[in-house]
Motif scaffolding. Structure first.
Motif: not given
Length: 67
Positions: A1-10, A12-15
């Motif tokens: 879920m690190a990708w979701m934390s990254n999405q929230v902080s940046t 930039v939508l990934r999923i």
């Protein structure tokens, strides 16, 4: 879920479309996902499943009480 934390902080939508921490927390709660999802590995997956079962049971219990 690190990708979701990254999405929230940046932002930039990934999923999905969640870009706000509060929205993420609500989504995880509504989906009965334990708050330690970022730390889940193959080694502690059984603990994740146990915690999720308890959250799901709580959701069902609360719904039943509301009937």
């Amino acid at each position: 879920m690190a990708w979701m934390s990254n999405q929230v902080s940046t932002g930039v939508l990934r999923i999905g479309e969640i870009t706000d921490q509060a929205d993420l927390e609500v989504n995880l709660k509504e989906s009965a996902i334990p708050d330690f999802i970022d730390e889940v590995t193959g080694a502690n997956y059984p603990e994740f499943l146990e915690a999720r079962r308890k959250l799901m049971a709580d959701m069902i219990r609360e719904y039943y009480k509301s009937l």
